[in-house]
Motif scaffolding. Structure first.
Motif, short mmCIF file in Angstrom:
data_model
loop_
_atom_site.label_atom_id
_atom_site.label_comp_id
_atom_site.label_asym_id
_atom_site.label_seq_id
_atom_site.Cartn_x
_atom_site.Cartn_y
_atom_site.Cartn_z
N PHE A 10 101.33 -3.12 82.68
CA PHE A 10 101.92 -3.06 84.03
C PHE A 10 101.83 -1.64 84.59
N CYS A 11 101.63 -1.55 85.89
CA CYS A 11 101.58 -0.25 86.56
C CYS A 11 102.31 -0.31 87.91
N LEU A 12 102.63 0.85 88.44
CA LEU A 12 103.28 0.90 89.76
C LEU A 12 102.31 0.39 90.83
N SER A 13 101.04 0.79 90.70
CA SER A 13 100.00 0.35 91.64
C SER A 13 98.68 0.37 90.88
N LYS A 14 97.63 -0.19 91.49
CA LYS A 14 96.35 -0.21 90.77
C LYS A 14 95.45 0.90 91.31
N CYS A 15 95.05 1.82 90.46
CA CYS A 15 94.17 2.91 90.89
C CYS A 15 92.76 2.34 91.17
N PRO A 16 92.08 2.82 92.20
CA PRO A 16 90.82 2.20 92.61
C PRO A 16 89.65 2.39 91.64
N TYR A 17 89.83 3.23 90.61
CA TYR A 17 88.77 3.44 89.63
C TYR A 17 89.04 2.68 88.32
N CYS A 18 90.19 2.02 88.25
CA CYS A 18 90.68 1.53 86.96
C CYS A 18 90.14 0.16 86.60
N SER A 19 89.63 0.05 85.36
CA SER A 19 89.17 -1.26 84.87
C SER A 19 89.98 -1.68 83.64
N PHE A 20 91.10 -0.99 83.39
CA PHE A 20 91.94 -1.36 82.24
C PHE A 20 92.70 -2.65 82.53
N VAL A 21 93.24 -3.23 81.46
CA VAL A 21 94.09 -4.41 81.64
C VAL A 21 95.44 -3.90 82.14
N SER A 22 95.61 -3.91 83.45
CA SER A 22 96.86 -3.39 84.03
C SER A 22 97.09 -4.06 85.38
N TYR A 23 98.36 -4.42 85.63
CA TYR A 23 98.69 -5.16 86.84
C TYR A 23 99.90 -4.54 87.53
N GLY A 60 98.79 1.81 77.94
CA GLY A 60 98.76 0.85 79.04
C GLY A 60 97.51 0.93 79.87
N GLY A 61 97.70 0.51 81.16
CA GLY A 61 98.95 0.33 81.84
C GLY A 61 99.82 1.59 81.84
N THR A 62 101.05 1.36 82.14
CA THR A 62 102.03 2.45 82.19
C THR A 62 103.25 2.05 81.37
N PRO A 63 103.27 2.38 80.08
CA PRO A 63 104.42 1.98 79.25
C PRO A 63 105.76 2.44 79.83
N GLY A 131 94.33 7.42 94.14
CA GLY A 131 95.36 6.38 94.30
C GLY A 131 96.53 6.57 93.36
N ARG A 132 96.71 7.81 92.88
CA ARG A 132 97.81 8.05 91.94
C ARG A 132 99.13 8.13 92.70
N PRO A 133 100.20 7.60 92.12
CA PRO A 133 101.47 7.59 92.84
C PRO A 133 102.27 8.89 92.72
S1 SF4 Z 1 96.27 1.97 83.80
FE1 SF4 Z 1 96.25 4.08 84.54
S2 SF4 Z 1 94.40 4.21 85.77
FE2 SF4 Z 1 94.86 2.01 85.52
S3 SF4 Z 1 96.09 1.46 87.31
FE3 SF4 Z 1 97.50 2.03 85.70
S4 SF4 Z 1 97.92 4.22 86.06
FE4 SF4 Z 1 96.06 3.69 87.21
#
Ligand code: SF4
Length: 375
Positions: A10-23, A60-63, A131-133
């Motif tokens: 889970f993340c606060l927002s999705k960064c436009p370069y990110c391909s990780f498993v994060s929502y 993460g994501g953002t633990p 796109g970092r918060p």
């Molecule tokens: S995992 Fe990191 S890079 Fe990806 S959306 Fe979250 S904060 Fe951004």
């Protein structure tokens, strides 16, 4: 060495370069996800046998989007279930916007002893484009708060090769990072991954990436400034004060065994690599109904594992130990690779010492090419 990885997708927002498993925007699922992780940890404890864990990594994501209480609960559950070696390294990734003194204090008291802060840049304009918060000031403050909470092993993640970046702004970011005395730096070149907004922008000619000349100067600056700051390069993208190298990642690069918990997490024990389902809702449903969350399973045969160990090991400055390879696989490097290896040595890309195979300084600039030949 054995490790355990826990993925918080889970993340606060999705960064436009990110391909990780994060929502982003799944706040309502957080509590349920923690409960599912605790259940999966119990299942894993009953079904997987590994030697005492040397490292635990919450990534993460953002633990740190979770509360300090939830994170402390996860860590203590793992400590109760699994045997940990003395002085185990327990890391967590943190976003500057999701920490405060109380949370940091709870994390430190839970046993977490290493904090990896996702800074990416100390330039506000670059942070905005990424796109970092958070701002550069938030990042510097995060380091101060972490030190005040008792963290004496702090790593910063930075990125270079960013849209609109030149070597002057990279130098400023790096100098700012070094001025706050981190124990470890992870310095990643931006890669434009397929399926991300950046990929689309690049295809439309809207992403103003630095040219080759700037990239070469950025690499030279990185080497010089880190060396002057006493941060030794120990892996292609990682630098540390002596004794502060990330043991969790070293276990990956040595192709050691690692367990994994959570949606999208990948674990590998006894040559069996298992990837869990990436959808956090599906993950919770499966765990709650007592069903498997494994989405893909791959069984690595001996030679495939041998090649993987060589290629991963080459990421480290020290390279890969010939004796350990021999003991683990009963296979000899020179015999296995033959002319391929001789050719790479003759090109000055790798060197073979009495004990190790490693990339040369020139080879590090062509690491992908070398690895493609050996994989
Ligand atoms: S995992 Fe990191 S890079 Fe990806 S959306 Fe979250 S904060 Fe951004």
């Amino acid at each position: 060495m054995s490790s355990l990885y826990i993925h918080i997708p889970f993340c606060l927002s999705k960064c436009p370069y990110c391909s990780f498993v994060s929502y982003p925007g799944m706040d309502k699922l957080h509590q349920r996800y923690v409960a599912a992780l605790l259940l999966e940890a119990q299942w894993l404890h009953q079904n997987a046998s590994v030697s005492p864990l040397s490292t635990l990594f919450l990534g993460g994501g953002t633990p740190t989007i979770f509360s300090g209480r939830e994170l402390a609960q996860l860590v203590s559950c793992c400590q109760e279930l699994f045997a940990f070696s003395d002085q185990a390294e327990i890391s967590i990734e943190a976003n500057p916007k999701t920490i405060n003194p109380e949370k940091l204090s709870l994390l430190r008291h839970s046993g977490i002893n290493r904090l990896s802060i996702g800074v990416q840049s100390f330039n506000d304009k670059e942070l905005q484009l990424l796109g970092r918060p958070h701002s550069a000031e938030d990042a510097a403050e995060a380091v101060q708060l972490a030190r005040a909470a008792g963290f004496d092993n702090i790593s910063l993640d930075l990125m270079y090769g960013l849209p609109g970046q030149d070597h002057y702004s990279w130098q400023q970011t790096l100098e700012q990072a070094i001025s706050i005395a981190p124990d470890h730096l992870s310095l990643y070149e931006l890669t434009v991954e397929q399926g991300t907004p950046y990929h689309l922008q690049r295809n439309q000619g809207l992403l103003d990436l630095p040219d080759e000349e700037n990239m070469v100067i950025m690499d030279q600056l990185t080497a010089t400034l880190c060396r002057q700051a006493g941060l030794a390069q120990y892996e292609i993208s990682n630098y540390a004060r002596p004794g502060y190298e990330c043991r969790h990642n070293i276990n990956y690069w040595q192709n050691g065994p690692y367990l994994a918990l959570g949606a999208g997490a990948v674990g590998c024990v006894d040559g069996r690599r298992r990837q869990k389902t990436c959808d956090p809702r599906h993950y919770c449903e499966q765990i709650e109904s007592g069903q498997s969350v494994v989405q893909e399973e791959e069984c690595l045969e001996r030679t495939a594992s041998f090649r993987e160990t060589v290629v991963m090991g080459l990421r480290m400055t020290c390279g890969v130990s010939k004796i350990q390879l021999q003991q683990r696989y009963e296979m000899d490097l020179d015999d296995y690779y033959g002319d391929t290896l001789i050719h790479l040595v003759n090109q000055g890309l790798v060197e073979i010492t009495a004990s190790h195979l490693r990339l040369t300084a020139r080879g590090r600039s062509f690491a992908n090419q070398v690895m493609a030949e050996l994989v």
